[in-house]
Scaffold this motif. Structure first.
Motif, mmCIF file in Angstrom:
data_model
loop_
_atom_site.group_PDB
_atom_site.id
_atom_site.type_symbol
_atom_site.label_atom_id
_atom_site.label_comp_id
_atom_site.label_asym_id
_atom_site.label_seq_id
_atom_site.Cartn_x
_atom_site.Cartn_y
_atom_site.Cartn_z
ATOM 1 N N ASP A 117 0.817 -1.207 0.000
ATOM 2 C CA ASP A 117 0.000 0.000 0.000
ATOM 3 C C ASP A 117 0.855 1.262 0.000
ATOM 4 O O ASP A 117 0.538 2.245 -0.673
ATOM 5 N N GLU A 118 1.969 1.247 0.762
ATOM 6 C CA GLU A 118 2.822 2.421 0.832
ATOM 7 C C GLU A 118 3.529 2.693 -0.492
ATOM 8 O O GLU A 118 3.661 3.858 -0.905
ATOM 9 N N ARG A 121 1.001 4.215 -2.703
ATOM 10 C CA ARG A 121 0.709 5.591 -2.281
ATOM 11 C C ARG A 121 1.783 6.545 -2.748
ATOM 12 O O ARG A 121 1.494 7.649 -3.220
ATOM 13 N N GLN A 122 3.045 6.161 -2.624
ATOM 14 C CA GLN A 122 4.145 7.030 -3.024
ATOM 15 C C GLN A 122 4.183 7.252 -4.533
ATOM 16 O O GLN A 122 4.698 8.270 -4.993
ATOM 17 N N GLU A 125 1.246 10.049 -4.787
ATOM 18 C CA GLU A 125 1.342 11.339 -4.105
ATOM 19 C C GLU A 125 2.688 11.481 -3.412
ATOM 20 O O GLU A 125 3.379 10.497 -3.149
ATOM 21 N N SER A 128 4.458 12.482 3.326
ATOM 22 C CA SER A 128 4.313 11.331 4.211
ATOM 23 C C SER A 128 2.846 10.953 4.365
ATOM 24 O O SER A 128 1.938 11.730 4.074
ATOM 25 N N ARG A 129 2.624 9.761 4.843
ATOM 26 C CA ARG A 129 1.278 9.237 5.066
ATOM 27 C C ARG A 129 0.592 10.005 6.200
ATOM 28 O O ARG A 129 1.211 10.355 7.193
ATOM 29 N N GLU A 130 -0.714 10.257 6.033
ATOM 30 C CA GLU A 130 -1.470 10.966 7.065
ATOM 31 C C GLU A 130 -2.468 10.060 7.779
ATOM 32 O O GLU A 130 -2.921 10.384 8.879
ATOM 33 N N TYR A 132 -3.534 5.885 8.755
ATOM 34 C CA TYR A 132 -3.295 4.447 8.778
ATOM 35 C C TYR A 132 -4.635 3.726 8.652
ATOM 36 O O TYR A 132 -5.686 4.266 9.016
ATOM 37 N N ARG A 178 -10.005 3.554 9.862
ATOM 38 C CA ARG A 178 -9.115 4.693 9.638
ATOM 39 C C ARG A 178 -8.569 5.200 10.963
ATOM 40 O O ARG A 178 -9.315 5.373 11.930
ATOM 41 N N LYS A 181 -2.673 9.495 11.541
ATOM 42 C CA LYS A 181 -1.296 9.419 11.999
ATOM 43 C C LYS A 181 -1.033 10.516 13.026
ATOM 44 O O LYS A 181 -1.408 11.669 12.816
#
Length: 207
Positions: A117-118, A121-122, A125, A128-130, A132, A178, A181
């Motif tokens: 998933d990460e 995501r990268q 966008e 950093s992830r906002e 989890y 949800r 973070k």
């Protein structure tokens, strides 16, 4: 040599070695030191991502390596170590062998899914992830020491409460709710909670 050895991964490597130290102590019955190692690993994990983000010229390969090595380290720090702590504290009773194994499996599945998933995501966008999805495995660095600390004060039977905690955490790892973070204030709060737990542990938990 294969791998990455710059400052962006030093805390990840160190946290994993601390967790391995904690596993060896738990195996020999020193649950007190194992819990402290778990919390130190959690503190390292809290900082390693921020430190890595300061290196602006990381290659794509270095970024992907960072994702993989962080999750592999997390499996040892927050999967294997809590499982061994609870199993040893329960003296193998209360179904702790099976529950600890299932907890570790849940952590493995979550971390593998997070890696996929990460990376996706990268690609979509920057930054950093906002958010989890599900409970991060790193939460065990606060939950397990708190459980043992409160359990000592309340004289809880850890051969029961330890496996119960692992069961609930394992389910939460894989439940896609949800969870925002933590920002700076949230991280400060976690550090303060961790400090309170450490004071309790250093006060001489008789485990």
């Amino acid at each position: 040599m294969l791998g990455v050895y710059n400052y962006t991964v030093v805390l990840t490597y160190f946290g994993m070695l601390v967790a391995f130290t904690g596993i060896t102590h738990a195996i020999h019955g020193d649950i007190h030191t194992a819990l402290i190692c778990l919390m130190i690993s959690g503190f390292c994990d809290m900082l390693d991502g921020k430190i890595a983000s300061t290196k602006k010229d990381r290659t794509l390969q270095e970024r992907r390596f960072g994702i993989q090595i962080d999750s592999l380290s997390d499996l040892i720090c927050f999967g294997a170590l809590p499982a061994v702590i609870v199993y040893m504290a329960a003296n193998g009773g209360g179904g702790s062998f099976y529950i600890s194994g299932l907890y570790l499996l849940c952590a493995l599945i979550r971390l593998a899914w997070f890696n996929v998933d990460e990376e996706e995501r990268q690609e979509r966008e920057a930054g950093s992830r906002e958010v989890y999805y599900g409970l991060p495995v790193t939460s065990s660095a606060l939950i397990i020491p708190a459980l043992f600390g409160i359990g000592r004060l309340r004289s809880w039977p850890m051969q029961i409460w330890g496996p119960v905690a692992l069961t609930l955490m394992g389910a939460a790892f894989l439940t896609p709710f949800r969870l925002k973070k933590p920002a700076v204030v949230g991280k400060i709060g976690m550090v303060l909670c961790g400090g309170a737990e450490l004071l309790l542990l250093f006060a001489g938990m008789d485990l």
